[in-house]
Design a protein around this motif. Sequence first.
Motif, PDB file in Angstrom:
ATOM      1  N   ALA A 482       0.973  -1.062   0.049  1.00  0.00           N
ATOM      2  CA  ALA A 482       0.035   0.134  -0.153  1.00  0.00           C
ATOM      3  C   ALA A 482       0.886   1.205  -0.024  1.00  0.00           C
ATOM      4  O   ALA A 482       2.194   1.181   0.281  1.00  0.00           O
ATOM      5  CB  ALA A 482      -0.895   0.022   1.424  1.00  0.00           C
ATOM      6  N   PRO A 483       0.286   2.402  -0.215  1.00  0.00           N
ATOM      7  CA  PRO A 483       1.182   3.540  -0.295  1.00  0.00           C
ATOM      8  C   PRO A 483       2.076   3.700   1.181  1.00  0.00           C
ATOM      9  O   PRO A 483       1.307   3.568   2.099  1.00  0.00           O
ATOM     10  CB  PRO A 483       0.199   4.838  -0.434  1.00  0.00           C
ATOM     11  CG  PRO A 483      -0.728   4.281  -1.079  1.00  0.00           C
ATOM     12  CD  PRO A 483      -0.845   2.816  -0.907  1.00  0.00           C
ATOM     13  N   VAL A 484       3.022   4.080   0.950  1.00  0.00           N
ATOM     14  CA  VAL A 484       4.070   4.090   2.125  1.00  0.00           C
ATOM     15  C   VAL A 484       4.790   5.774   2.237  1.00  0.00           C
ATOM     16  O   VAL A 484       5.048   5.900   0.984  1.00  0.00           O
ATOM     17  CB  VAL A 484       5.161   3.219   2.275  1.00  0.00           C
ATOM     18  CG1 VAL A 484       6.154   3.390   3.213  1.00  0.00           C
ATOM     19  CG2 VAL A 484       4.530   1.615   2.443  1.00  0.00           C
ATOM     20  N   TYR A 535      21.798   8.853 -13.591  1.00  0.00           N
ATOM     21  CA  TYR A 535      20.729   7.971 -13.050  1.00  0.00           C
ATOM     22  C   TYR A 535      19.411   9.027 -12.858  1.00  0.00           C
ATOM     23  O   TYR A 535      19.322  10.195 -12.525  1.00  0.00           O
ATOM     24  CB  TYR A 535      21.138   7.104 -11.953  1.00  0.00           C
ATOM     25  CG  TYR A 535      21.088   7.978 -10.594  1.00  0.00           C
ATOM     26  CD1 TYR A 535      20.077   7.889  -9.587  1.00  0.00           C
ATOM     27  CD2 TYR A 535      22.347   8.321 -10.378  1.00  0.00           C
ATOM     28  CE1 TYR A 535      20.301   8.775  -8.405  1.00  0.00           C
ATOM     29  CE2 TYR A 535      22.704   9.181  -9.037  1.00  0.00           C
ATOM     30  CZ  TYR A 535      21.617   9.481  -8.127  1.00  0.00           C
ATOM     31  OH  TYR A 535      21.800  10.081  -7.070  1.00  0.00           O
ATOM     32  N   ARG A 536      18.287   8.334 -12.716  1.00  0.00           N
ATOM     33  CA  ARG A 536      17.328   8.893 -12.320  1.00  0.00           C
ATOM     34  C   ARG A 536      16.368   8.157 -11.039  1.00  0.00           C
ATOM     35  O   ARG A 536      16.508   6.957 -10.974  1.00  0.00           O
ATOM     36  CB  ARG A 536      16.106   9.379 -13.200  1.00  0.00           C
ATOM     37  CG  ARG A 536      15.393   8.297 -13.933  1.00  0.00           C
ATOM     38  CD  ARG A 536      14.607   8.825 -15.145  1.00  0.00           C
ATOM     39  NE  ARG A 536      13.670   7.874 -15.673  1.00  0.00           N
ATOM     40  CZ  ARG A 536      14.186   6.714 -16.730  1.00  0.00           C
ATOM     41  NH1 ARG A 536      15.516   6.990 -17.273  1.00  0.00           N
ATOM     42  NH2 ARG A 536      13.005   6.212 -17.094  1.00  0.00           N
ATOM     43  N   LEU A 537      15.675   8.835 -10.171  1.00  0.00           N
ATOM     44  CA  LEU A 537      14.928   8.330  -9.175  1.00  0.00           C
ATOM     45  C   LEU A 537      13.325   8.510  -9.444  1.00  0.00           C
ATOM     46  O   LEU A 537      13.233   9.950  -9.330  1.00  0.00           O
ATOM     47  CB  LEU A 537      15.382   8.650  -7.945  1.00  0.00           C
ATOM     48  CG  LEU A 537      15.026   7.635  -6.653  1.00  0.00           C
ATOM     49  CD1 LEU A 537      15.501   6.306  -6.334  1.00  0.00           C
ATOM     50  CD2 LEU A 537      15.370   8.545  -5.191  1.00  0.00           C
ATOM     51  N   GLU A 538      12.401   7.634  -9.329  1.00  0.00           N
ATOM     52  CA  GLU A 538      11.324   7.911  -9.658  1.00  0.00           C
ATOM     53  C   GLU A 538      10.335   7.220  -8.705  1.00  0.00           C
ATOM     54  O   GLU A 538      10.750   6.458  -7.983  1.00  0.00           O
ATOM     55  CB  GLU A 538      10.763   7.114 -10.901  1.00  0.00           C
ATOM     56  CG  GLU A 538      11.394   7.795 -12.257  1.00  0.00           C
ATOM     57  CD  GLU A 538      11.128   7.034 -13.430  1.00  0.00           C
ATOM     58  OE1 GLU A 538      11.476   7.564 -14.279  1.00  0.00           O
ATOM     59  OE2 GLU A 538      10.421   5.928 -13.426  1.00  0.00           O
ATOM     60  N   GLY A 539       9.135   8.111  -8.163  1.00  0.00           N
ATOM     61  CA  GLY A 539       8.288   7.552  -7.320  1.00  0.00           C
ATOM     62  C   GLY A 539       6.951   7.276  -8.201  1.00  0.00           C
ATOM     63  O   GLY A 539       6.424   8.083  -8.860  1.00  0.00           O
ATOM     64  N   GLY A 544      -0.858   5.471  -9.940  1.00  0.00           N
ATOM     65  CA  GLY A 544       0.049   4.965 -11.029  1.00  0.00           C
ATOM     66  C   GLY A 544       0.854   5.783 -11.629  1.00  0.00           C
ATOM     67  O   GLY A 544       1.550   5.478 -12.653  1.00  0.00           O
ATOM     68  N   SER A 545       0.698   7.235 -11.387  1.00  0.00           N
ATOM     69  CA  SER A 545       1.227   8.270 -12.114  1.00  0.00           C
ATOM     70  C   SER A 545       2.826   8.097 -11.622  1.00  0.00           C
ATOM     71  O   SER A 545       2.988   7.721 -10.631  1.00  0.00           O
ATOM     72  CB  SER A 545       0.723   9.600 -11.873  1.00  0.00           C
ATOM     73  OG  SER A 545       0.682   9.759 -10.583  1.00  0.00           O
ATOM     74  N   VAL A 546       3.647   8.422 -12.537  1.00  0.00           N
ATOM     75  CA  VAL A 546       5.003   8.357 -12.087  1.00  0.00           C
ATOM     76  C   VAL A 546       5.643   9.795 -11.804  1.00  0.00           C
ATOM     77  O   VAL A 546       5.455  10.770 -12.793  1.00  0.00           O
ATOM     78  CB  VAL A 546       5.949   7.562 -13.127  1.00  0.00           C
ATOM     79  CG1 VAL A 546       7.514   7.731 -12.911  1.00  0.00           C
ATOM     80  CG2 VAL A 546       5.428   6.199 -13.251  1.00  0.00           C
ATOM     81  N   GLN A 547       6.343  10.014 -10.705  1.00  0.00           N
ATOM     82  CA  GLN A 547       6.893  11.343 -10.242  1.00  0.00           C
ATOM     83  C   GLN A 547       8.532  11.405 -10.398  1.00  0.00           C
ATOM     84  O   GLN A 547       9.091  10.452  -9.579  1.00  0.00           O
ATOM     85  CB  GLN A 547       6.419  11.782  -8.929  1.00  0.00           C
ATOM     86  CG  GLN A 547       6.926  13.152  -8.507  1.00  0.00           C
ATOM     87  CD  GLN A 547       6.427  13.676  -7.315  1.00  0.00           C
ATOM     88  OE1 GLN A 547       5.456  12.737  -6.859  1.00  0.00           O
ATOM     89  NE2 GLN A 547       6.886  14.492  -6.631  1.00  0.00           N
ATOM     90  N   LEU A 548       9.330  12.097 -11.013  1.00  0.00           N
ATOM     91  CA  LEU A 548      10.556  12.214 -11.221  1.00  0.00           C
ATOM     92  C   LEU A 548      11.008  12.711  -9.903  1.00  0.00           C
ATOM     93  O   LEU A 548      10.417  13.956  -9.451  1.00  0.00           O
ATOM     94  CB  LEU A 548      11.229  13.049 -12.111  1.00  0.00           C
ATOM     95  CG  LEU A 548      12.709  13.158 -12.155  1.00  0.00           C
ATOM     96  CD1 LEU A 548      13.346  11.957 -12.519  1.00  0.00           C
ATOM     97  CD2 LEU A 548      13.007  14.283 -13.259  1.00  0.00           C
TER      98      LEU A 548
END
Length: 592
Positions: A482-484, A535-539, A544-548
């Motif tokens: 679940a979202p953390v 590199y990149r880190l995403e959340g 389901g949307s992806v955030q940089l």
Amino acid sequence: MKTGFQRIHHRVDFCIVGGGLAGLAAAVAAARHGARVALVQERPMLGGNASSEIRMWVCGAQGENMLETGILEELMLENYYRNPDKNYSVWDGVLYELARKEENIELFLNCSINACEMDGCRIKSVTGWQMTTQQYHTFEAALFADCSGDSVLAPITGAEFRVGRECEKEFGESIGRNIAPGDTKTMGMSCMIQAREEGRPCAFIPPAWAEHYTPADLPHRIPNLSNAHENFWYLEIGGDGDSIADTEKKRDELLAMAYGLWDFVKNDPSQREKNKNWRLDWVGILPGKRESRRYVGDYMLNQNDVEAEGRFEDTVAYGGWPMDDHDPGGFRNTIRPNVNYHAPSPYGIPYRCLYSRNVENLFCAGRNISVTHWALSSTRVMGTCALLGQAVGTAAAIAIKERLSPRGVYEKKLSLLRRTLMDDDSYLPFQTREIPEISRNAMLTGCENVETLRDGFDRPVGEIDHGCRMEKGTCIEYRFPAPVRVSGARIIWDSDLNRTDQPEVQGTRFSHNMMCNKPLNFGDFHVPGSMVRAYRLEGVKEDGSVQLLHAAANNYQRLNQIPISGAYRAIRLIPEETWGSRDVHLFSFEVY
């Protein structure tokens, strides 16, 4: 009208006396963990024996994958990035910048501490003279650290200290078998010299006061400029006298020896043809010291501890240099200049060696910690000293937050100290780093052996790599049920702890932090090719949307700590480019 010199009073949490690698690491570690720090250095630059004033290599633990990490590796990688020529002036700037950019550090150069005020068994303040401003500076603090090498605070605070070599009967150290009780002899000091190869012959005319040598005068000490690791360390005297009080006199002798040895290199019939294109580039006028006063702490590390791998419950640093004992007579003797006794690499060094046993608020770090002479012959090298400094700075920050003494940290917060050091990439041998709960409980996917990224090891150990290899562009993902709420990510890239891809110098792979003698047309040094550059880190959010979260285009540091704020269903790491390697090698990735 006489007004006297100005006196300035400073109040800080933590005052560090001595700005070598131990003092600098202590200051940075303490400042980054919230302490207000005064770093007081008597010289005009930082680095001590590693600075451009002395120019000794930073040596440390030997063997594969044993390079010291943490703050020292941060400095080394900065130097690879900024200083491809290994120029000492640039290196001085790298050290200076590290202290200056930390907003919790006040740096005082050219300031020599020579007085203190005590409150019972505690230091209330120390005072020094700053020669450039002609001012007295008094530093009042809760905690102090002596990282001066010579233990300048010991005689003015009444802290217990030792000088000299222990005999066998005191600690059962077999190396001290023929040493008489009460021996005050130490290892000596050296003035280094450096040379540069030219494309044409270079003459050398020695000063009249230089000593004169023939091959018969130099058993075991004839320079070899075809060896990239020749650095004239054996130009050493002073161990059979007072290694502090005799410094000026010994410096004069060392200069006469240095110019005399170079005269031999250039003008002796046995040497002049092969060395005809070599030019004297630099002569050190400040002796680099190996040994003087050593504090007495709650524990004294000895030869037997080193040989038994130092498996202490309070290990906070490690060594791995041989017990490299130098003859007190140094260059004046004709026997071999040093003897190496085996030391395992690594062996642990306990926290109880890093504070005074009778001055309640005094730490020590560097070559002056609580060890016997024989253990010192290994722990004194600067790679080890930097680890000791980081341990002391981290302990000081904990002590300030918890209102503890140095001993109190051992008694009440030892596990926190060790955990914090490992989180900051200061490797502790024989220990497994604790992984944050949200990383332990998440699903981790992305590459073969992906579980090694959360196994608690940040380097190869023995035959186990503890890393994960992958193609560029591979997505490593932590997915939660679940979202953390996530506050950060910690990444350890491969900085090549064996320095395997650096240029060869005279046919030898050169892995030292700086060069002493510069042959003609040597190659540039560079950021290790194994390091990930981009590199990149995403959340991934609940919908389901992806955030940089972070994008790095020019990374060259091994430890990356990325702050994150928010709740996510998944966190992704995508390595995109290296500094040269075809694939990516990653040791740790976790979120917390």
